[in-house]
Design an enzyme around this catalytic site. Structure first.
Site, short mmCIF file in Angstrom:
data_model
loop_
_atom_site.label_atom_id
_atom_site.label_comp_id
_atom_site.label_asym_id
_atom_site.label_seq_id
_atom_site.Cartn_x
_atom_site.Cartn_y
_atom_site.Cartn_z
N HIS A 1 22.89 -50.68 51.36
CA HIS A 1 22.04 -51.22 50.29
C HIS A 1 21.58 -50.05 49.43
O HIS A 1 20.81 -49.21 49.89
CB HIS A 1 20.83 -51.95 50.89
CG HIS A 1 21.21 -53.11 51.75
ND1 HIS A 1 21.28 -54.39 51.25
CD2 HIS A 1 21.56 -53.19 53.05
CE1 HIS A 1 21.66 -55.22 52.23
NE2 HIS A 1 21.83 -54.51 53.34
N ASP B 1 24.52 -50.30 57.46
CA ASP B 1 23.41 -51.15 56.99
C ASP B 1 22.24 -50.29 56.51
O ASP B 1 21.07 -50.58 56.81
CB ASP B 1 22.95 -52.15 58.05
CG ASP B 1 22.20 -53.32 57.42
OD1 ASP B 1 22.05 -53.35 56.18
OD2 ASP B 1 21.75 -54.21 58.17
N HIS C 1 13.50 -49.01 52.39
CA HIS C 1 12.30 -49.72 51.93
C HIS C 1 11.18 -48.68 51.79
O HIS C 1 11.14 -47.69 52.53
CB HIS C 1 11.87 -50.80 52.93
CG HIS C 1 12.83 -51.94 53.02
ND1 HIS C 1 12.99 -52.86 52.00
CD2 HIS C 1 13.69 -52.32 53.99
CE1 HIS C 1 13.91 -53.76 52.36
NE2 HIS C 1 14.35 -53.45 53.55
N GLY D 1 14.88 -53.79 57.83
CA GLY D 1 15.84 -52.76 57.41
C GLY D 1 15.44 -51.36 57.81
O GLY D 1 14.26 -51.07 58.00
N ASN E 1 22.27 -57.62 47.16
CA ASN E 1 20.88 -58.11 47.01
C ASN E 1 20.05 -57.15 46.15
O ASN E 1 19.11 -56.53 46.60
CB ASN E 1 20.21 -58.40 48.37
CG ASN E 1 20.23 -57.21 49.32
OD1 ASN E 1 20.97 -56.26 49.15
ND2 ASN E 1 19.37 -57.27 50.33
O1 DOR Z 1 17.62 -55.56 58.01
C1 DOR Z 1 18.20 -55.94 56.99
N1 DOR Z 1 17.90 -55.42 55.79
N2 DOR Z 1 19.10 -56.91 57.08
C2 DOR Z 1 19.65 -57.47 56.00
O2 DOR Z 1 20.48 -58.32 56.14
C3 DOR Z 1 19.20 -57.09 54.65
C4 DOR Z 1 18.69 -55.72 54.65
C5 DOR Z 1 17.93 -55.33 53.40
O3 DOR Z 1 18.36 -55.67 52.30
O4 DOR Z 1 16.94 -54.63 53.52
ZN ZN Z 2 22.82 -58.29 56.67
#
Ligand code: DOR
Ligand code: ZN
Length: 427
Positions: free
Chosen positions: A63, A305, A309, A324, A95
């Site tokens: 991300h 992943d 944040h 996340g 996203n």
């Molecule tokens: O832990 C997660 N964070 N799982 C996800 O599917 C999305 C991701 C995020 O966008 O922070």
């Molecule tokens: Zn995911």
């Protein structure tokens, strides 16, 4: 400009090659692999003694938050974090804000990454408009713009008729479907449904949420011929389902994240919201099953992943904080920990971070290999180097990781993209 990587232990599973070899890079390509290579005039020499030299890492799941959430990360800081971790190819999740459901957003992401010049950014586009699960995006137009996969990562659609059409269209236009496999109705909570959720009196996310989604999507892949990649596998039941589908010859692959290889649900008691991730950390029995599946190939590869944040978001209570954790920086140390425990081989470590994810992408036969004549994306790493993941080392805009402030073992020393050194440890 030529580059001679000297004295390293080369591991290239794509051609079954492992041993002490020098690697010469000229004009952005691997020009020679051999012993005692002489540098051409003007070549830079990288001392790789005591280090592993491998094809650069490929991440199918990150991300980068750009556009829209650039206070968490942007394409520049995300690219820096990627090369810090040895990755030169990154599939970004949709996203964003606006969502990556439109060719213009895909084009922006590719153009911005090219401007930054550190990684090859391959966007995954949303499967449904706004990732709302109601209307499919325009797959072929997204592919033409440069998208390599489709996913509503963060969630999954619940309309099976829509999904079936999605799989048919994806098969038609040759796009990979990536699956955040958690049925929403079974995953309303904030951590694994089990001992710790009961202790904290919080609603949990059921392990069945994952198994039901994988069963549903595996069968859809089987009847439509679409290629399916299951993201962040967490539960032992899912491993069993993957085995079944693979035995039947379904086009299904899967990844596991570093966090699920290293941590269990108890981490929530120690780290609070920092250990909140979707799908959640599970039990030691699951963790063992994931490691075994990664070692034997039932789980094909590692995806990070990487999910940045901001502190003010992660400091909120468990039931309000976003899920996340950072991933690029801890992927190699996570696998080095498994290697040091004798749970995976060095060859498998390179396979799961590079050879296999490159193959799953399928679009870039030159990636994930150090064959002569291919693009010189190379990583040099030290299996023994200890380093501290902290403010001084972290290139990300965010710091949301239970490993932040901790000493880790295993560090990328050089990352090279198309023959150019894009990261040097300590520089
Ligand atoms: O832990 C997660 N964070 N799982 C996800 O599917 C999305 C991701 C995020 O966008 O922070
Ligand atoms: Zn995911």
């Amino acid at each position: 400009m030529a580059l001679l990587i000297k004295g390293g232990y080369l591991v290239d599973p794509s051609r079954n090659l492992e041993g002490l070899f020098d690697l010469l890079v000229e004009n952005g390509k691997v020009s020679k692999v051999g012993r005692n290579l002489k540098p051409p005039p003007g070549a830079e020499i990288l001392d790789a003694r005591g280090c592993v030299v491998a094809p650069a890492f490929v991440d199918l799941h990150a991300h980068l938050r750009d556009p829209g959430y650039t206070y968490k990360e942007d394409i520049e800081s995300g690219s820096r974090a990627a090369v810090f971790g040895g990755f030169t190819t990154v599939v970004s999740m949709p996203n964003t804000e606006p969502e990556t459901d439109d060719p213009a957003v895909v084009r922006y992401q590719i153009m911005r990454a090219a401007e930054v010049g550190l990684v090859r950014l391959l966007p995954a586009a949303a499967l449904t408009k706004g990732r709302k699960g109601r209307e499919l995006t325009e797959f072929c137009a997204l592919k033409e713009a440069g998208a390599v996969a489709l996913t509503d990562d963060g969630t999954t659609p619940t309309d099976e008729a829509l999904l079936r059409t999605a799989f048919e269209w994806a098969a038609d236009c040759g796009l990979l479907i990536m699956d955040h496999a958690e049925i929403p109705a079974l995953s309303r909570g904030h951590l694994n449904e089990g001992k710790v959720s009961a202790l904290l009196g919080l609603e949990g996310r059921s392990r069945a949420a994952e198994a039901v989604a994988v069963a549903r999507d595996g069968y859809l892949a089987q009847i439509t011929g679409a290629r399916l990649h299951v993201q962040h596998v967490t539960a032992k039941e899912t491993v069993e389902l993957l085995k079944l589908f693979k035995e039947k010859g379904v086009s299904i692959t899967a990844e596991v994240n570093p966090n699920h290889l290293l941590l269990t649900e108890e981490a929530v008691l120690k780290y609070g919201s920092l250990a909140k991730v979707n799908p959640p950390l599970r039990t030691e029995e699951d963790r063992r099953a994931l490691i075994e599946a990664l070692a034997d190939g039932t789980i094909d590869c590692v995806g990070t992943d990487h999910a940045p944040h901001a502190p003010h978001e992660k400091e909120r209570p468990l039931d309000e904080a976003p899920p996340g954790m950072l991933g690029f920086q801890v992927a190699l140390p996570a696998l080095v920990a498994l290697y040091n425990e004798g749970l995976i081989s060095l060859r498998r470590l390179v396979e799961v971070l590079s050879t296999v994810p490159a193959k799953i992408l399928g679009l870039h036969p030159e990636l994930g290999t150090l064959r002569e004549g291919t693009v010189a994306d190379v990583v040099v790493f030290d299996l023994k180097k200890e380093w501290v993941f902290d403010e001084r080392t972290n290139p990300s805009k965010s710091r949301n990781s239970p490993f932040f402030g901790r000493k880790l073992v295993g560090k990328v020393v050089y990352t090279i993209k198309e023959g150019r050194v894009v990261y040097r440890f300590g520089a």
